[in-house]
Design a protein around this motif. Structure first.
Motif, PDB file in Angstrom:
ATOM      1  N   LEU A   2      -2.599   5.162   5.568  1.00 34.16           N
ATOM      2  CA  LEU A   2      -2.786   4.137   4.029  1.00 34.16           C
ATOM      3  C   LEU A   2      -4.350   4.419   3.495  1.00 34.16           C
ATOM      4  N   THR A   3      -4.262   4.309   2.397  1.00 29.45           N
ATOM      5  CA  THR A   3      -5.535   4.608   1.727  1.00 29.45           C
ATOM      6  C   THR A   3      -6.253   3.147   1.143  1.00 29.45           C
ATOM      7  N   VAL A   4      -6.960   2.374   1.952  1.00 29.43           N
ATOM      8  CA  VAL A   4      -7.363   1.213   1.474  1.00 29.43           C
ATOM      9  C   VAL A   4      -8.817   1.040   1.118  1.00 29.43           C
ATOM     10  N   LYS A   5      -8.718   0.159  -0.136  1.00 30.85           N
ATOM     11  CA  LYS A   5     -10.274   0.076  -0.555  1.00 30.85           C
ATOM     12  C   LYS A   5     -10.617  -1.341  -0.492  1.00 30.85           C
ATOM     13  N   ARG A   6     -11.993  -1.539   0.206  1.00 27.41           N
ATOM     14  CA  ARG A   6     -12.460  -2.783   0.322  1.00 27.41           C
ATOM     15  C   ARG A   6     -12.479  -3.670  -0.806  1.00 27.41           C
TER      16      ARG A   6
ATOM     17  N   GLY B  60      -8.926   6.847  -7.787  1.00 27.12           N
ATOM     18  CA  GLY B  60      -9.298   6.120  -6.730  1.00 27.12           C
ATOM     19  C   GLY B  60      -8.393   6.388  -5.593  1.00 27.12           C
ATOM     20  N   THR B  61      -8.098   5.132  -5.137  1.00 28.34           N
ATOM     21  CA  THR B  61      -7.044   5.062  -3.978  1.00 28.34           C
ATOM     22  C   THR B  61      -5.516   5.303  -4.591  1.00 28.34           C
ATOM     23  N   GLY B  62      -5.338   5.370  -5.666  1.00 31.09           N
ATOM     24  CA  GLY B  62      -4.087   6.198  -6.247  1.00 31.09           C
ATOM     25  C   GLY B  62      -3.825   7.376  -5.768  1.00 31.09           C
TER      26      GLY B  62
ATOM     27  N   GLY C 103      -9.525  11.291 -10.488  1.00 28.33           N
ATOM     28  CA  GLY C 103     -10.650  10.607 -11.102  1.00 28.33           C
ATOM     29  C   GLY C 103     -11.295   9.800 -10.183  1.00 28.33           C
ATOM     30  N   ALA C 104     -12.611   9.802 -10.153  1.00 29.69           N
ATOM     31  CA  ALA C 104     -13.271   8.822  -9.361  1.00 29.69           C
ATOM     32  C   ALA C 104     -14.682   8.701 -10.051  1.00 29.69           C
ATOM     33  N   ARG C 105     -15.402   7.546  -9.621  1.00 30.67           N
ATOM     34  CA  ARG C 105     -16.798   7.231 -10.222  1.00 30.67           C
ATOM     35  C   ARG C 105     -17.699   8.451  -9.936  1.00 30.67           C
TER      36      ARG C 105
ATOM     37  N   LYS D   3     -16.393  11.556 -17.667  1.00 23.52           N
ATOM     38  CA  LYS D   3     -15.310  12.181 -17.578  1.00 23.52           C
ATOM     39  C   LYS D   3     -13.945  11.325 -17.101  1.00 23.52           C
ATOM     40  N   TYR D   4     -12.629  11.118 -17.490  1.00 21.76           N
ATOM     41  CA  TYR D   4     -11.686  10.688 -17.055  1.00 21.76           C
ATOM     42  C   TYR D   4     -10.777  11.696 -16.812  1.00 21.76           C
ATOM     43  N   VAL D   5      -9.663  11.528 -16.325  1.00 23.70           N
ATOM     44  CA  VAL D   5      -8.690  12.574 -15.769  1.00 23.70           C
ATOM     45  C   VAL D   5      -7.984  13.017 -17.177  1.00 23.70           C
TER      46      VAL D   5
ATOM     47  N   TYR E 216       0.939  -1.292  -0.145  1.00 19.93           N
ATOM     48  CA  TYR E 216       0.187  -0.053   0.092  1.00 19.93           C
ATOM     49  C   TYR E 216       0.888   1.289  -0.152  1.00 19.93           C
ATOM     50  N   SER E 217       0.581   2.246  -0.692  1.00 23.96           N
ATOM     51  CA  SER E 217       1.121   3.385  -0.791  1.00 23.96           C
ATOM     52  C   SER E 217       1.061   4.417   0.637  1.00 23.96           C
ATOM     53  N   ILE E 218       1.883   4.942   1.106  1.00 23.58           N
ATOM     54  CA  ILE E 218       1.800   5.636   2.052  1.00 23.58           C
ATOM     55  C   ILE E 218       0.975   6.977   1.781  1.00 23.58           C
TER      56      ILE E 218
ATOM     57  N   THR F 238       0.913   2.259 -11.337  1.00 21.47           N
ATOM     58  CA  THR F 238      -0.398   1.753 -11.829  1.00 21.47           C
ATOM     59  C   THR F 238      -0.429   0.256 -11.449  1.00 21.47           C
ATOM     60  N   TYR F 239      -1.744  -0.153 -11.033  1.00 17.25           N
ATOM     61  CA  TYR F 239      -1.903  -1.806 -10.957  1.00 17.25           C
ATOM     62  C   TYR F 239      -3.261  -2.025 -11.522  1.00 17.25           C
TER      63      TYR F 239
ATOM     64  N   PHE G 280     -15.347  13.014 -12.931  1.00 20.02           N
ATOM     65  CA  PHE G 280     -16.209  12.098 -12.425  1.00 20.02           C
ATOM     66  C   PHE G 280     -16.801  11.336 -13.717  1.00 20.02           C
ATOM     67  N   SER G 281     -16.581   9.865 -13.523  1.00 20.56           N
ATOM     68  CA  SER G 281     -17.025   9.189 -14.466  1.00 20.56           C
ATOM     69  C   SER G 281     -18.487   8.726 -14.621  1.00 20.56           C
ATOM     70  N   ARG G 282     -19.113   8.558 -13.357  1.00 24.60           N
ATOM     71  CA  ARG G 282     -20.623   8.087 -13.301  1.00 24.60           C
ATOM     72  C   ARG G 282     -21.590   8.839 -12.597  1.00 24.60           C
ATOM     73  N   THR G 283     -21.372  10.228 -12.868  1.00 27.73           N
ATOM     74  CA  THR G 283     -22.331  10.940 -12.138  1.00 27.73           C
ATOM     75  C   THR G 283     -23.533  11.002 -13.294  1.00 27.73           C
TER      76      THR G 283
HETATM   77  P1  NAP Z   1     -11.806   2.837  -9.279  1.00 25.68           P
HETATM   78  O1  NAP Z   1     -12.871   3.512  -8.417  1.00 25.68           O
HETATM   79  O2  NAP Z   1     -12.202   1.800  -9.964  1.00 25.68           O
HETATM   80  O3  NAP Z   1     -11.721   4.034 -10.434  1.00 25.68           O
HETATM   81  C1  NAP Z   1     -11.481   5.715 -10.432  1.00 25.68           C
HETATM   82  C2  NAP Z   1     -11.727   6.360 -11.366  1.00 25.68           C
HETATM   83  O4  NAP Z   1     -10.930   5.795 -12.435  1.00 25.68           O
HETATM   84  C3  NAP Z   1     -13.228   5.715 -12.036  1.00 25.68           C
HETATM   85  O5  NAP Z   1     -13.685   7.086 -12.237  1.00 25.68           O
HETATM   86  C4  NAP Z   1     -12.918   4.961 -13.290  1.00 25.68           C
HETATM   87  O6  NAP Z   1     -14.046   5.110 -14.347  1.00 25.68           O
HETATM   88  C5  NAP Z   1     -11.734   5.578 -13.861  1.00 25.68           C
HETATM   89  N1  NAP Z   1     -11.151   4.922 -14.988  1.00 25.68           N
HETATM   90  C6  NAP Z   1     -11.354   3.697 -15.424  1.00 25.68           C
HETATM   91  N2  NAP Z   1     -10.495   3.305 -16.512  1.00 25.68           N
HETATM   92  C7  NAP Z   1      -9.981   4.708 -16.649  1.00 25.68           C
HETATM   93  C8  NAP Z   1      -8.872   4.856 -17.765  1.00 25.68           C
HETATM   94  N3  NAP Z   1      -8.559   3.756 -18.551  1.00 25.68           N
HETATM   95  N4  NAP Z   1      -8.525   6.071 -17.873  1.00 25.68           N
HETATM   96  C9  NAP Z   1      -8.888   6.992 -16.883  1.00 25.68           C
HETATM   97  N5  NAP Z   1      -9.790   6.724 -15.765  1.00 25.68           N
HETATM   98  C10 NAP Z   1     -10.489   5.504 -15.940  1.00 25.68           C
HETATM   99  O7  NAP Z   1     -10.399   3.142  -8.549  1.00 25.68           O
HETATM  100  P2  NAP Z   1      -9.989   2.143  -7.348  1.00 25.68           P
HETATM  101  O8  NAP Z   1     -10.869   0.972  -7.298  1.00 25.68           O
HETATM  102  O9  NAP Z   1      -9.865   3.190  -6.336  1.00 25.68           O
HETATM  103  O10 NAP Z   1      -8.621   1.765  -7.925  1.00 25.68           O
HETATM  104  C11 NAP Z   1      -7.371   2.533  -7.797  1.00 25.68           C
HETATM  105  C12 NAP Z   1      -6.277   1.901  -8.543  1.00 25.68           C
HETATM  106  O11 NAP Z   1      -5.042   2.188  -7.591  1.00 25.68           O
HETATM  107  C13 NAP Z   1      -6.185   0.364  -7.827  1.00 25.68           C
HETATM  108  O12 NAP Z   1      -5.792  -0.458  -9.210  1.00 25.68           O
HETATM  109  C14 NAP Z   1      -5.227   0.208  -6.951  1.00 25.68           C
HETATM  110  O13 NAP Z   1      -4.484  -1.017  -6.924  1.00 25.68           O
HETATM  111  C15 NAP Z   1      -4.253   1.317  -7.210  1.00 25.68           C
HETATM  112  N6  NAP Z   1      -3.357   1.753  -6.230  1.00 25.68           N
HETATM  113  C16 NAP Z   1      -3.805   1.876  -4.947  1.00 25.68           C
HETATM  114  C17 NAP Z   1      -2.874   2.324  -3.913  1.00 25.68           C
HETATM  115  C18 NAP Z   1      -3.201   2.352  -2.690  1.00 25.68           C
HETATM  116  O14 NAP Z   1      -2.123   2.738  -1.767  1.00 25.68           O
HETATM  117  N7  NAP Z   1      -4.259   1.850  -2.125  1.00 25.68           N
HETATM  118  C19 NAP Z   1      -1.493   3.040  -4.355  1.00 25.68           C
HETATM  119  C20 NAP Z   1      -1.186   2.821  -5.761  1.00 25.68           C
HETATM  120  C21 NAP Z   1      -2.085   2.442  -6.555  1.00 25.68           C
HETATM  121  P3  NAP Z   1     -15.148   4.182 -14.525  1.00 25.68           P
HETATM  122  O15 NAP Z   1     -14.915   2.897 -13.722  1.00 25.68           O
HETATM  123  O16 NAP Z   1     -16.516   4.666 -14.418  1.00 25.68           O
HETATM  124  O17 NAP Z   1     -14.923   3.685 -15.997  1.00 25.68           O
END
Ligand code: NAP
Length: 414
Positions: free
Chosen positions: A222-226, A279-281, A309-311, A345-347, A204-206, A413-414, A336-339
């Protein structure tokens, strides 16, 4: 009679240290690195010892080498079964005396390889910014993890939203745990797999600044998504994310790290940060922003521009605090991609809308770019940067090369 047997230096990955972050597989320009559910491995028949994967590896697990007869090279299937690396064995003496066989070497894989090999297949920098602070890495390992205590665990996303993202604060008490913004840690989840093996560490990123989530305290966040489903959309709880999201104040966690020596922020005060995340990135962006906010009071003058970017607004971690930051401190752009009722909209779409400002930042030698989040965003973001650069009279190919060489373009990116 002596027989010439070809001896090779076989590149191997230490399964005990590897945190399965996939960086090496992504970086390898010849597709020599693969993985199964257990290990990351190197195919000796494909590996050309180009070293492209070595410096991006956050743990150093990649930097292992065994001198071995080519015919005896460890196969991919054999490496998949390993719990630990085999020891360096003595090579059969049928190699002629005086023959230039490779040196025995268990750790220094860079021997005989020129530093700074240019690898154009790597999309981002493998070097830190010149002014980055020197990071500590691998202080705590699988064999000797550190125990952290949970001092906070808050849900960041609206209760009504599907996405359950937590802000988790871990305290290290009297034990040293020095970190920098952009680095990561890994957590050892308790329990075992169905096969009875310990779970792998999860990275996890700090999300906090080097001087603590709470300034002056020996803690980090940490920022953690379930995780509730697998990549195919089948219901399946993430082993570590659920464990972390369910932790209570006072619980303890086994941690290893810190990791990462290139995705780091510049420290010269007039350096600009162009941050792009989904998102959590957002975790490392929050860390860098907070450090700059604290330093700003001490004279840091560089610009901060964020594309996030987020939904929906409800799913965007740290929405409230982000909106409270002064406009003259950070230029925030939310996609926001799903408002409902609004176009997706993507980043990268927002970057194009702000092309003039982005081009201005690209033109400045003091700008450092950070991209973190979904794998899928990488291509779109790089394409947007390329188009913006080209349209503003800055040919992208040479600029991209320069950004990579100078530690000014970082992708996670992951
Ligand atoms: P998410 O909620 O699934 O997505 C965030 C946004 O990105 C949504 O609006 C999504 O749009 C959009 N998106 C989807 N495809 C895209 C594309 N090709 N280009 C631009 N935007 C796009 O995000 P998340 O679940 O939080 O995931 C974040 C990622 O960061 C994960 O893969 C995670 O492993 C990674 N990460 C996490 C950490 C950590 O510390 N937790 C650190 C580094 C990286 P739609 O879904 O509406 O298409």
């Amino acid at each position: 009679m002596s027989v010439h047997l070809e001896v090779i230096k076989q590149h191997l990955i230490d399964p005990e240290i590897c945190i399965r972050c996939n960086t090496c597989e992504e970086t390898c320009p010849v597709g020599a690195i693969t993985h199964d559910g257990k290990n990351y491995v190197v195919n000796a028949e494909l590996c050309n010892l180009c070293m492209a994967c070595v410096s991006p590896c956050p743990t150093g697990a990649i930097d292992n080498w065994r001198q071995i007869r080519k015919d005896d090279a460890y196969s991919v299937d054999e490496q998949y079964t390993w719990e630990e690396l085999p020891k360096q064995t003595t090579i059969a003496t049928s190699v002629e005396q005086g023959e230039a066989a490779p040196k025995t070497d268990e750790g220094g894989g860079t021997d005989g390889v020129e530093g700074g090999i240019e690898v154009d297949t790597v999309l981002g920098s493998t070097l830190p910014p010149w002014s980055a602070a020197r990071p500590y890495v691998n202080i705590y390992t699988h064999k000797a993890p550190i125990t952290a205590t949970v001092v906070g665990n808050y849900r960041l996303t609206a209760e009504t939203s599907e996405s359950d993202v937590h802000h988790i604060v871990l305290d290290f008490g009297q034990m040293p745990f020095p970190v920098l913004e952009g680095q990561s840690i890994a957590v050892l989840p308790p329990g075992a797999t169905a096969e009875g093996r310990a779970h792998h560490a999860r990275q996890y990123s700090i999300a906090s600044a080097r001087d603590g989530e709470r300034r002056g305290y020996n803690n980090l966040s940490l920022t953690v998504k379930r995780v509730v489903s697998d990549a195919q959309g089948q219901a399946r709880g993430g082993v570590c994310s659920n464990y972390l999201c369910d932790l209570k104040k006072g619980d303890t966690v086994q941690v290893i790290g810190p990791f990462g020596s290139s995705f780091l922020m510049p420290n010269h005060p007039n350096s600009h940060l162009l941050m792009i995340c989904t998102g959590t990135g957002s975790a490392p962006m929050r860390a860098m922003t907070e450090y700059r906010r604290r330093r700003r009071l001490k004279g840091a003058t560089g610009k901060l521009m964020l594309f996030f970017g987020a939904r929906t607004r409800e799913e965007l971690p740290y929405f409230g605090p982000l909106m409270n930051l002064p406009k003259d401190f950070i230029d925030v752009n939310l996609a926001f991609s799903r408002t409902q009722g609004q176009p997706k909209k993507y980043v990268q779409d927002l970057m194009r809308e702000r092309a003039e400002e982005v081009a201005g930042m690209l033109r400045d030698e003091n700008t450092y770019i950070y991209v973190c989040g979904l794998k899928g965003m990488e291509e779109g973001v790089l394409q947007a940067l390329a188009d913006i650069a080209n349209q503003s009279g800055q040919p992208w190919e040479p600029l991209w090369k320069k950004l990579k060489q100078l530690g000014r373009l970082h992708l996670e990116t992951y």
